[in-house]
Design an enzyme around this catalytic site. Structure first.
Site, PDB file in Angstrom:
ATOM      1  N   ASP A 204       0.855  -1.180   0.000  1.00 36.65           N
ATOM      2  CA  ASP A 204       0.000   0.000   0.000  1.00 36.65           C
ATOM      3  C   ASP A 204       0.895   1.236   0.000  1.00 36.65           C
ATOM      4  O   ASP A 204       2.052   1.173   0.429  1.00 36.65           O
ATOM      5  CB  ASP A 204      -0.926   0.005   1.216  1.00 36.65           C
ATOM      6  CG  ASP A 204      -2.161   0.866   1.001  1.00 36.65           C
ATOM      7  OD1 ASP A 204      -3.258   0.310   0.855  1.00 36.65           O
ATOM      8  OD2 ASP A 204      -2.029   2.109   0.965  1.00 36.65           O
ATOM      9  N   ASP A 287     -13.138  -8.963 -13.045  1.00 38.54           N
ATOM     10  CA  ASP A 287     -14.514  -8.528 -12.782  1.00 38.54           C
ATOM     11  C   ASP A 287     -14.801  -7.142 -13.350  1.00 38.54           C
ATOM     12  O   ASP A 287     -15.954  -6.733 -13.422  1.00 38.54           O
ATOM     13  CB  ASP A 287     -14.783  -8.531 -11.272  1.00 38.54           C
ATOM     14  CG  ASP A 287     -16.239  -8.242 -10.918  1.00 38.54           C
ATOM     15  OD1 ASP A 287     -17.124  -8.882 -11.523  1.00 38.54           O
ATOM     16  OD2 ASP A 287     -16.485  -7.365 -10.070  1.00 38.54           O
ATOM     17  N   GLU A 292     -17.146  -0.949 -20.318  1.00 38.56           N
ATOM     18  CA  GLU A 292     -18.187  -1.885 -19.917  1.00 38.56           C
ATOM     19  C   GLU A 292     -19.516  -1.492 -20.546  1.00 38.56           C
ATOM     20  O   GLU A 292     -19.803  -0.299 -20.694  1.00 38.56           O
ATOM     21  CB  GLU A 292     -18.309  -1.924 -18.393  1.00 38.56           C
ATOM     22  CG  GLU A 292     -17.033  -2.415 -17.709  1.00 38.56           C
ATOM     23  CD  GLU A 292     -17.143  -2.455 -16.197  1.00 38.56           C
ATOM     24  OE1 GLU A 292     -18.169  -1.976 -15.664  1.00 38.56           O
ATOM     25  OE2 GLU A 292     -16.215  -2.956 -15.540  1.00 38.56           O
ATOM     26  N   HIS A 322     -18.698  -7.242 -13.543  1.00 43.39           N
ATOM     27  CA  HIS A 322     -18.629  -6.204 -12.510  1.00 43.39           C
ATOM     28  C   HIS A 322     -19.642  -6.482 -11.387  1.00 43.39           C
ATOM     29  O   HIS A 322     -20.449  -5.621 -11.028  1.00 43.39           O
ATOM     30  CB  HIS A 322     -18.889  -4.823 -13.124  1.00 43.39           C
ATOM     31  CG  HIS A 322     -18.284  -3.704 -12.318  1.00 43.39           C
ATOM     32  ND1 HIS A 322     -17.842  -2.536 -12.877  1.00 43.39           N
ATOM     33  CD2 HIS A 322     -18.063  -3.572 -10.979  1.00 43.39           C
ATOM     34  CE1 HIS A 322     -17.382  -1.722 -11.943  1.00 43.39           C
ATOM     35  NE2 HIS A 322     -17.509  -2.340 -10.770  1.00 43.39           N
ATOM     36  N   ILE A 323     -19.551  -7.678 -10.827  1.00 47.81           N
ATOM     37  CA  ILE A 323     -20.519  -8.099  -9.809  1.00 47.81           C
ATOM     38  C   ILE A 323     -19.897  -8.204  -8.423  1.00 47.81           C
ATOM     39  O   ILE A 323     -20.514  -8.755  -7.508  1.00 47.81           O
ATOM     40  CB  ILE A 323     -21.158  -9.449 -10.178  1.00 47.81           C
ATOM     41  CG1 ILE A 323     -20.080 -10.531 -10.318  1.00 47.81           C
ATOM     42  CG2 ILE A 323     -21.991  -9.326 -11.450  1.00 47.81           C
ATOM     43  CD1 ILE A 323     -20.629 -11.948 -10.432  1.00 47.81           C
ATOM     44  N   GLY A 324     -18.701  -7.648  -8.246  1.00 46.87           N
ATOM     45  CA  GLY A 324     -18.032  -7.771  -6.956  1.00 46.87           C
ATOM     46  C   GLY A 324     -18.900  -7.352  -5.779  1.00 46.87           C
ATOM     47  O   GLY A 324     -18.939  -8.020  -4.746  1.00 46.87           O
TER      48      GLY A 324
END
Length: 443
Positions: A204, A287, A292, A322-324
Site C-alpha cells: 500500500d 470482474d 463496460e 462487474h458483480i463484486g
C-alpha cells in the site's frame, strides 16, 4: 413562523451568479415534501423507502437515462442517486440549477465530475465500504476456482465432456496471497485468506497496521515476486492507471494467478493475455474492464474492447460482469448508508463523508420556532468569514464550524432568537456575499 411550520424541516437556498455559466437561483422556503429526488439504476428499495419516509418526492428509474433525458430530469432535482453507469459530466451538471447533493450508491465516484460539482456547491457522497465483504468473498471464491480450474471444468461438463484431471490443480492452503491496496476490501480479504491457511503479504502507498499475521512489503515488485496469487484493490488514479503491465506481469512468479476486482483500467489486458497464452500465468479472474456495456445483453464483444475474443479464448480465466459488490446484503447496506447521507445533508447540512466537499457537522439542530441553521458554501478566499461574522454579530450564534477543501469552503452556524425579519435579512445578506456559491437556511 408557527409551531406547525417549525415541526417540518424547511429550507431556503440561494446560488451565486458569480459563475457566468449559472443563473442566480433563490427559492422561497420549502418543506420536505417539495424536495425532489431522482434515483436511477435500480437503487435498493431500502434507500428509496428511507428517502420517501422523510417526505421527499422520490422518482425512481430502474435503468440509467440517456444524456438528453438525464439533463431534462436533473433540472428540477434537488438530489440525484446513481450507481456506476450514469455519467454526471460537466455538461449535465451545468443544467442542474437546483441540485444540492449527489449520492453514488456504490464505491466509486469516477462517473461524477467532482470538481465541477464542488464549484456548484453540490456535495457528493458514496459508500466506500458497504460492499467490502461481498467483494472479499468473491475473491476468495475466485482463488479457489482458479486453483482447481473450476471454470473450465464447469464449461466442459455443460458441453457434455467429462474431464477428470488433477494436473496443475492445487489447494490454496500454504499458498501466498499478495494484496495490492490494503483498504476496506483488502484487509477483509486478508482475514479470510489467513483463516484458510494462506500466507498474506500486502503493498500500500501508506504504512498500515496489518490484521492478523499479514505483512506489508516495501515495493510492488517485491509483492509480485513473492506471491502465488495477486489481487488488486486500488482506486483508479493517475498513479494506478495501467499499473499492472507487461513488466509487472513478467515479475510475477511463473504459474501464478492475477485477480482484478478493483477498476478496469488498472491492468493492461493485452499484456495479461500474452502471459496467459505463454503459460507464464496459470489463470486470471477479471470482474472489471476498461469499457463496460451500459446495459445487460449481448454487448461484451470486440467492439467494446478490441481484445475480447483473445481473452475469451484463454484457459482458466474467470470473467464476471462487474458483480463484486452485487449481493443483496451489499446493496441493502449501500442503500442505507448513502440514503442516510442524503437525508442528513438535505435536512441538516451535514457533509461528513463527502468526497468532494469540506466535511462539516454540528450536533443536532434544536427544532424551536426562533432558531435556524445557516449553511454557507463559498469560495475559499481571505476575509469572507470576517464579513459573514459581521452580518451575524447582532445575533446569538450558538454553534459555528467551518472547514475548507481546496478552493471550496463550507460554514455551518446555528443561530437562535431570530424572527422572520431576522431570517430574511441574514439570508439575503449572506447569499449576496462576494464569495457565495450556495447559501441555505434550514429550520
Amino acid at each position: 413562523m408557527s409551531k406547525e411550520q417549525a415541526a417540518t424541516p424547511v429550507t431556503s437556498l440561494a446560488r451565486s451568479s458569480s459563475f457566468t455559466a449559472f443563473h442566480p437561483k433563490v427559492l422561497k422556503p420549502f418543506n420536505s415534501g417539495e424536495i425532489k429526488i431522482l434515483l436511477l439504476e435500480n437503487v435498493n428499495q431500502c434507500g428509496i423507502d428511507l428517502l420517501a419516509k422523510e417526505g421527499f418526492q422520490v422518482e425512481v428509474h430502474k435503468k440509467a437515462l440517456s444524456e438528453e433525458v438525464l439533463i431534462e430530469k436533473i433540472r428540477d432535482a434537488h438530489a440525484i442517486g446513481i450507481r456506476s453507469k450514469t455519467m454526471l459530466t460537466k455538461k449535465v451538471l451545468r443544467e442542474a440549477k437546483k441540485l444540492l447533493v449527489i449520492g453514488c450508491f456504490c464505491i466509486g465516484t469516477n462517473q461524477v465530475d467532482l470538481e465541477v460539482a464542488a464549484k456548484q456547491g453540490i456535495a457528493v457522497f458514496n459508500s466506500p465500504f458497504s460492499n467490502s465483504r461481498s467483494v472479499a468473498e468473491l475473491v476468495i471464491a475466485e482463488i479457489i476456482s482458479l486453483s482447481r480450474h473450476l471454470g473450465d471444468r464447469n464449461i466442459e461438463l455443460h458441453q457434455g465432456m467429462w474431464n477428470k484431471v488433477s494436473s496443475q490443480c492445487y489447494e490454496i492452503r500454504g499458498k501466498t496471497l499478495g494484496i495490492v491496496g490494503y483498504g476496506h476490501i483488502g484487509s477483509q480479504l486478508s482475514v479470510l485468506a489467513e483463516a484458510m491457511g494462506m500466507t498474506v503479504y500486502f503493498h500500500d502507498v501508506v504504512q498500515i497496521m496489518p490484521l492478523g499475521t499479514a505483512k506489508q512489503v516495501n515495493t510492488l515488485y517485491e509483492l509480485l515476486e513473492r506471491s502465488d496469487f495477486i489481487t488488486l484493490h486500488v482506486p483508479e488514479t493517475e498513479e494506478t492507471r495501467y499499473m499492472i503491465g507487461e513488466e509487472e506481469i513478467t515479475r510475477m512468479k511463473k504459474g501464478s494467478y492475477l485477480i482484478n476486482a478493483s477498476r478496469g483500467k488498472i491492468v493492461q489486458i493485452p499484456s495479461l493475455i500474452k502471459a496467459l497464452q505463454s503459460g507464464h500465468l496459470l489463470g486470471a479472474a477479471i470482474d472489471v474492464f476498461p469499457k463496460e456495456p451500459a446495459s445487460n445483453g449481448q454487448n461484451f464483444n470486440d467492439e467494446m474492447n478490441s481484445w475480447t475474443s483473445d481473452l475469451l479464448a484463454c484457459k482458466n480465466v474467470i470473467l464476471t460482469p462487474h458483480i463484486g459488490g452485487s449481493t443483496e446484503e451489499a446493496q441493502y447496506m449501500i442503500g442505507l448508508e448513502v440514503g442516510a447521507a442524503l437525508v442528513k445533508y438535505i435536512s441538516y447540512g451535514t457533509s461528513n463523508g463527502a468526497v468532494n466537499f469540506p466535511e462539516v457537522d454540528l450536533r443536532a439542530i434544536q427544532a424551536t420556532e426562533n432558531s435556524i441553521r445557516l449553511l454557507f458554501c463559498h469560495h475559499n478566499v481571505p476575509g469572507v468569514l470576517k464579513e459573514i461574522n459581521e452580518i451575524l454579530a447582532d445575533h446569538n450564534v450558538e454553534k459555528q464550524y467551518t472547514d475548507s477543501r481546496g478552493d471550496i469552503a463550507y460554514m455551518m452556524a446555528d443561530i437562535s432568537s431570530v424572527d422572520e425579519h431576522d431570517i430574511r435579512k441574514i439570508y439575503e445578506s449572506v447569499s449576496s456575499n462576494r464569495a457565495n456559491i450556495l447559501t441555505r437556511i434550514v429550520y
